[in-house]
Design a protein around this motif. Structure first.
Motif, PDB file in Angstrom:
ATOM      1  N   LEU A 116      -5.868   7.293  -2.972  1.00  0.00           N
ATOM      2  CA  LEU A 116      -6.651   8.418  -2.467  1.00  0.00           C
ATOM      3  C   LEU A 116      -6.339   8.613  -0.993  1.00  0.00           C
ATOM      4  O   LEU A 116      -6.652   7.765  -0.157  1.00  0.00           O
ATOM      5  CB  LEU A 116      -8.151   8.150  -2.674  1.00  0.00           C
ATOM      6  N   ASP A 117      -5.737   9.759  -0.679  1.00  0.00           N
ATOM      7  CA  ASP A 117      -5.359  10.042   0.697  1.00  0.00           C
ATOM      8  C   ASP A 117      -6.605  10.357   1.524  1.00  0.00           C
ATOM      9  O   ASP A 117      -7.541  11.004   1.052  1.00  0.00           O
ATOM     10  CB  ASP A 117      -4.396  11.231   0.745  1.00  0.00           C
ATOM     11  N   SER A 118      -6.627   9.849   2.744  1.00  0.00           N
ATOM     12  CA  SER A 118      -7.777  10.054   3.628  1.00  0.00           C
ATOM     13  C   SER A 118      -7.301   9.976   5.063  1.00  0.00           C
ATOM     14  O   SER A 118      -6.393   9.217   5.395  1.00  0.00           O
ATOM     15  CB  SER A 118      -8.844   8.988   3.361  1.00  0.00           C
ATOM     16  N   LYS A 119      -7.922  10.765   5.909  1.00  0.00           N
ATOM     17  CA  LYS A 119      -7.594  10.757   7.337  1.00  0.00           C
ATOM     18  C   LYS A 119      -8.370   9.681   8.098  1.00  0.00           C
ATOM     19  O   LYS A 119      -8.142   9.476   9.292  1.00  0.00           O
ATOM     20  CB  LYS A 119      -7.901  12.131   7.951  1.00  0.00           C
ATOM     21  N   ASP A 120      -9.270   9.009   7.409  1.00  0.00           N
ATOM     22  CA  ASP A 120     -10.054   7.966   8.055  1.00  0.00           C
ATOM     23  C   ASP A 120      -9.141   6.811   8.467  1.00  0.00           C
ATOM     24  O   ASP A 120      -8.224   6.442   7.724  1.00  0.00           O
ATOM     25  CB  ASP A 120     -11.136   7.450   7.080  1.00  0.00           C
ATOM     26  N   PRO A 121      -9.363   6.216   9.628  1.00  0.00           N
ATOM     27  CA  PRO A 121      -8.505   5.099  10.075  1.00  0.00           C
ATOM     28  C   PRO A 121      -8.581   3.885   9.155  1.00  0.00           C
ATOM     29  O   PRO A 121      -7.677   3.045   9.181  1.00  0.00           O
ATOM     30  CB  PRO A 121      -9.047   4.769  11.472  1.00  0.00           C
ATOM     31  N   ASN A 122      -9.634   3.797   8.339  1.00  0.00           N
ATOM     32  CA  ASN A 122      -9.762   2.679   7.400  1.00  0.00           C
ATOM     33  C   ASN A 122      -9.142   2.990   6.035  1.00  0.00           C
ATOM     34  O   ASN A 122      -9.316   2.219   5.092  1.00  0.00           O
ATOM     35  CB  ASN A 122     -11.241   2.323   7.201  1.00  0.00           C
ATOM     36  N   SER A 123      -8.435   4.095   5.941  1.00  0.00           N
ATOM     37  CA  SER A 123      -7.865   4.507   4.662  1.00  0.00           C
ATOM     38  C   SER A 123      -6.950   3.433   4.083  1.00  0.00           C
ATOM     39  O   SER A 123      -6.200   2.762   4.803  1.00  0.00           O
ATOM     40  CB  SER A 123      -7.073   5.804   4.848  1.00  0.00           C
ATOM     41  N   THR A 124      -6.998   3.295   2.763  1.00  0.00           N
ATOM     42  CA  THR A 124      -6.160   2.322   2.041  1.00  0.00           C
ATOM     43  C   THR A 124      -4.963   3.004   1.372  1.00  0.00           C
ATOM     44  O   THR A 124      -4.259   2.369   0.591  1.00  0.00           O
ATOM     45  CB  THR A 124      -6.986   1.608   0.963  1.00  0.00           C
ATOM     46  N   TYR A 125      -4.750   4.271   1.674  1.00  0.00           N
ATOM     47  CA  TYR A 125      -3.714   5.052   0.990  1.00  0.00           C
ATOM     48  C   TYR A 125      -2.333   4.412   1.149  1.00  0.00           C
ATOM     49  O   TYR A 125      -1.939   3.986   2.236  1.00  0.00           O
ATOM     50  CB  TYR A 125      -3.674   6.473   1.558  1.00  0.00           C
ATOM     51  N   SER A 126      -1.609   4.339   0.017  1.00  0.00           N
ATOM     52  CA  SER A 126      -0.269   3.776  -0.001  1.00  0.00           C
ATOM     53  C   SER A 126       0.647   4.700  -0.797  1.00  0.00           C
ATOM     54  O   SER A 126       0.418   4.930  -1.990  1.00  0.00           O
ATOM     55  CB  SER A 126      -0.279   2.377  -0.630  1.00  0.00           C
ATOM     56  N   LYS A 127       1.680   5.215  -0.143  1.00  0.00           N
ATOM     57  CA  LYS A 127       2.635   6.089  -0.828  1.00  0.00           C
ATOM     58  C   LYS A 127       3.366   5.323  -1.930  1.00  0.00           C
ATOM     59  O   LYS A 127       3.648   5.874  -3.004  1.00  0.00           O
ATOM     60  CB  LYS A 127       3.651   6.609   0.197  1.00  0.00           C
ATOM     61  N   SER A 128       3.630   4.051  -1.695  1.00  0.00           N
ATOM     62  CA  SER A 128       4.310   3.239  -2.718  1.00  0.00           C
ATOM     63  C   SER A 128       3.451   3.100  -3.968  1.00  0.00           C
ATOM     64  O   SER A 128       3.963   3.142  -5.101  1.00  0.00           O
ATOM     65  CB  SER A 128       4.639   1.853  -2.166  1.00  0.00           C
ATOM     66  N   PHE A 129       2.148   2.927  -3.782  1.00  0.00           N
ATOM     67  CA  PHE A 129       1.226   2.808  -4.917  1.00  0.00           C
ATOM     68  C   PHE A 129       1.223   4.119  -5.706  1.00  0.00           C
ATOM     69  O   PHE A 129       1.254   4.126  -6.940  1.00  0.00           O
ATOM     70  CB  PHE A 129      -0.171   2.479  -4.413  1.00  0.00           C
ATOM     71  N   VAL A 130       1.199   5.249  -4.983  1.00  0.00           N
ATOM     72  CA  VAL A 130       1.235   6.555  -5.639  1.00  0.00           C
ATOM     73  C   VAL A 130       2.532   6.706  -6.439  1.00  0.00           C
ATOM     74  O   VAL A 130       2.529   7.168  -7.587  1.00  0.00           O
ATOM     75  CB  VAL A 130       1.106   7.683  -4.602  1.00  0.00           C
ATOM     76  N   ASP A 131       3.634   6.288  -5.842  1.00  0.00           N
ATOM     77  CA  ASP A 131       4.936   6.459  -6.490  1.00  0.00           C
ATOM     78  C   ASP A 131       5.038   5.684  -7.803  1.00  0.00           C
ATOM     79  O   ASP A 131       5.523   6.210  -8.820  1.00  0.00           O
ATOM     80  CB  ASP A 131       6.060   6.020  -5.545  1.00  0.00           C
ATOM     81  N   ILE A 132       4.581   4.425  -7.812  1.00  0.00           N
ATOM     82  CA  ILE A 132       4.762   3.632  -9.038  1.00  0.00           C
ATOM     83  C   ILE A 132       3.805   4.096 -10.143  1.00  0.00           C
ATOM     84  O   ILE A 132       4.163   4.079 -11.327  1.00  0.00           O
ATOM     85  CB  ILE A 132       4.600   2.127  -8.778  1.00  0.00           C
ATOM     86  N   THR A 133       2.590   4.504  -9.789  1.00  0.00           N
ATOM     87  CA  THR A 133       1.662   4.957 -10.828  1.00  0.00           C
ATOM     88  C   THR A 133       2.132   6.277 -11.444  1.00  0.00           C
ATOM     89  O   THR A 133       2.104   6.431 -12.675  1.00  0.00           O
ATOM     90  CB  THR A 133       0.243   5.112 -10.254  1.00  0.00           C
ATOM     91  N   THR A 134       2.558   7.209 -10.610  1.00  0.00           N
ATOM     92  CA  THR A 134       3.041   8.486 -11.164  1.00  0.00           C
ATOM     93  C   THR A 134       4.322   8.285 -11.954  1.00  0.00           C
ATOM     94  O   THR A 134       4.536   8.938 -12.986  1.00  0.00           O
ATOM     95  CB  THR A 134       3.268   9.499 -10.038  1.00  0.00           C
ATOM     96  N   SER A 135       5.176   7.378 -11.510  1.00  0.00           N
ATOM     97  CA  SER A 135       6.420   7.115 -12.232  1.00  0.00           C
ATOM     98  C   SER A 135       6.143   6.533 -13.618  1.00  0.00           C
ATOM     99  O   SER A 135       6.757   6.926 -14.612  1.00  0.00           O
ATOM    100  CB  SER A 135       7.303   6.156 -11.425  1.00  0.00           C
TER     101      SER A 135
END
Length: 540
Positions: A289-308
């Motif tokens: 989950l993308d977020s502008k908060d400095p505590n965000s846990t967003y990971s592009k790698s995580f997004v890539d493997i799940t969508t793949s």
């Protein structure tokens, strides 16, 4: 004329708590001996009776503390590993914290002990009323009034007997009540054996009724929904210490390892996969989950493997992630194919000292003792999650994250709020590093399946990955724990309309019944005789 009891009197009843604790452990996983559970309760009844004879509050308190400690040391010794891993402390501090926990963790037995002593201290209660009405009711009330970090119910001692455990259709508290009631009947039968076999018949009739009800439940035909094919991943990810989060190489290897096992599951599946499932903490600390908060846990790698994985298998993916949404959230996420849209359900029942730190606001220094504890906030009740199968059917499931499967009231609330066709439990037992713990945790899913009348699928990061049908029978072979593994399961779902007495009525009627029985016996019994008038009384 003084009569002799059929049960020998023990000079030091407190010594009985040692074999009782051992029998308690043998009744639970990984042993699961139902006979040990009945013998455990039988001896508990005898010990409680001895407490009422002595009528000593001091001995009652000592018995409560000793029983709690012994049960923790024999059945739940694995908690020490969790304390050590979460606190990050050495052996001495971890052992001290574990000792404190052991002293109070199973305080629920105090409701039985103190309640019995109080009632018999002021009222002269017939043994038949005491054993058949008072004691089973006190055991039920102890299940009701005793919130525990890791809740254990008296009915848990009997969940491995397929016929007996069907009473959980009314709720696990009722299973415990019926089991204690049956052990009480056995106790009375032994005491009254001098009267001949005919005296047994009135006592055996309630047991016959219980067995008849259980046979009906066991033979019941449950309306079936579509059968779906699940691929269950067990990536064997190590427990997530903060030092791992800061090690980029190790995090990269973890992401790659999870992706590889997902690809393997898709390529080797014997048939098209309707739902691909990854357990809790497969990839720790991160989220999609993308977020502008400095505590965000967003990971592009995580997004890539799940969508793949979703695109490769053309299948929805259920997985666990940590997201930042007005705070840190432990989420079960369902990612749909084609649209690649996500639905999330946030964990409602958080694990104390693991996912949040009780009393941290008042005592900030607790954070220095438990540095690995997370700062999660609980979610709210949401609808069941649904996905489309390869045959075009829409199937829904009730999502549970780890610890939540231990609470029957929560599972009932979730299923009643939004009926589903099965229950999916994503979990992580790696912090405990114990086969005993993971089997005990998995056993809770067995009882939730009976209570709700729905299959429960449990997917664990290090095992035990398994599934239970609505009768609590295992539907697939257990995957080897603490190893990478893939499980394939053809899951026969049930219709959404499926209900059980527990879903309909909950525990309230039985709790009212227990209170009524205790008040009835108390107010119908004559006052207790004074000590100088009891010299010729027959004590059993």
């Amino acid at each position: 004329m003084r009569k002799r009891s059929k049960i020998p009197e023990i000079k030091h009843p407190l010594l009985l708590l040692f074999p009782i604790a051992i029998l308690f452990a043998l009744a639970l996983e990984p042993f699961g001996f139902t006979s040990a559970g009945f013998l455990c309760v039988f001896l508990l009844l005898y010990f409680t009776k001895q407490l009422t004879i002595n009528s000593s509050w001091k001995k009652t308190f000592v018995g409560t503390i000793l029983f709690s400690s012994l049960v923790t040391l024999t059945s739940f010794y694995w908690i020490w590993n969790a304390i050590r891993n979460i606190s990050g402390q050495g052996i001495v501090v971890s052992s001290f914290l574990f000792l404190i926990y052991a002293l109070i963790s199973f305080y629920k037995i105090g409701i039985v002990f103190f309640g019995s002593v109080f009632l018999t201290k002021y009222k002269s209660i017939k043994d038949s009323h005491y054993f058949l009405f008072v004691l089973p009711s006190l055991f039920l009330i102890s299940d009701w009034l005793s919130p525990m970090v890791f809740p254990v119910y008296w009915g848990d001692l009997f969940r491995n007997q397929i016929l007996w455990r069907q009473m959980a259709r009314f709720g696990i508290e009722v299973l415990g009540f019926v089991s204690v009631f049956s052990a009480s009947l056995l106790y009375l039968m032994l005491l009254k054996s001098t009267k001949g076999a005919k005296s047994y018949l009135p006592y055996l009739f309630p047991i016959f009724c219980f067995f008849s009800i259980n046979l009906y439940f066991l033979a019941e035909t449950i309306p079936q929904g579509p059968t779906i094919h699940l691929a269950l991943l067990q990536p064997n990810t190590t427990y997530a210490r903060r030092e791992i989060q800061e090690n980029q190489n190790q995090m990269t290897q973890t992401i790659q390892s999870v992706y590889d096992i997902g690809l393997e599951a898709i390529r080797n599946s014997p048939k098209p996969i309707d739902l691909l499932v990854m357990p809790e903490s497969s990839i720790p600390f991160l989220g999609t989950l993308d977020s502008k908060d400095p505590n965000s846990t967003y990971s592009k790698s995580f997004v890539d493997i799940t969508t793949s994985l979703v695109r490769m298998g053309n299948t929805p993916l259920a997985f666990n992630e940590l997201v930042w949404d007005q705070g840190s959230r432990n989420s079960l996420t369902l990612l749909h194919p084609i649209t690649l849209t996500s639905e999330r359900r946030y964990k409602q029942r958080l694990l104390p000292f693991g996912e949040y730190l009780p009393g941290e606001t008042e005592f900030p220094w607790l954070r220095s003792i438990f540095p690995e504890t997370s700062h999660h906030i609980p979610g709210k009740l949401t609808d069941a999650l649904g996905f489309q199968t390869k045959t075009g059917d829409t199937v829904t499931f009730s999502p549970l994250i780890c610890y939540e499967v231990l609470y029957p009231d929560l599972v009932r609330k979730i299923v009643n709020h939004s009926p589903s066709e099965f229950i999916l439990n994503l979990t992580n037992d790696s912090w405990f590093e114990s086969l005993t713990e993971t089997k005990q945790h998995a056993g809770a899913g067995r009882l939730r399946s009976i209570e709700t009348g729905r299959p429960v699928v449990r997917v664990a990061v290090t095992g035990l990955t398994t599934a239970f049908d609505p009768w609590g029978r295992e539907m697939m072979g257990d995957l080897q724990t603490f190893q990478k593994a893939i499980g394939y399961l053809d899951l026969p779902t049930i219709t959404k309309e499926r209900t059980t007495p527990y879903l309909q009525f909950g525990p309230t009627p039985w709790r009212i019944m227990a209170l009524f029985l205790i008040f009835f016996v108390f107010f119908r019994s004559p006052p207790q005789l004074l000590p100088h008038k009891k010299k010729n009384e027959i004590e059993i």
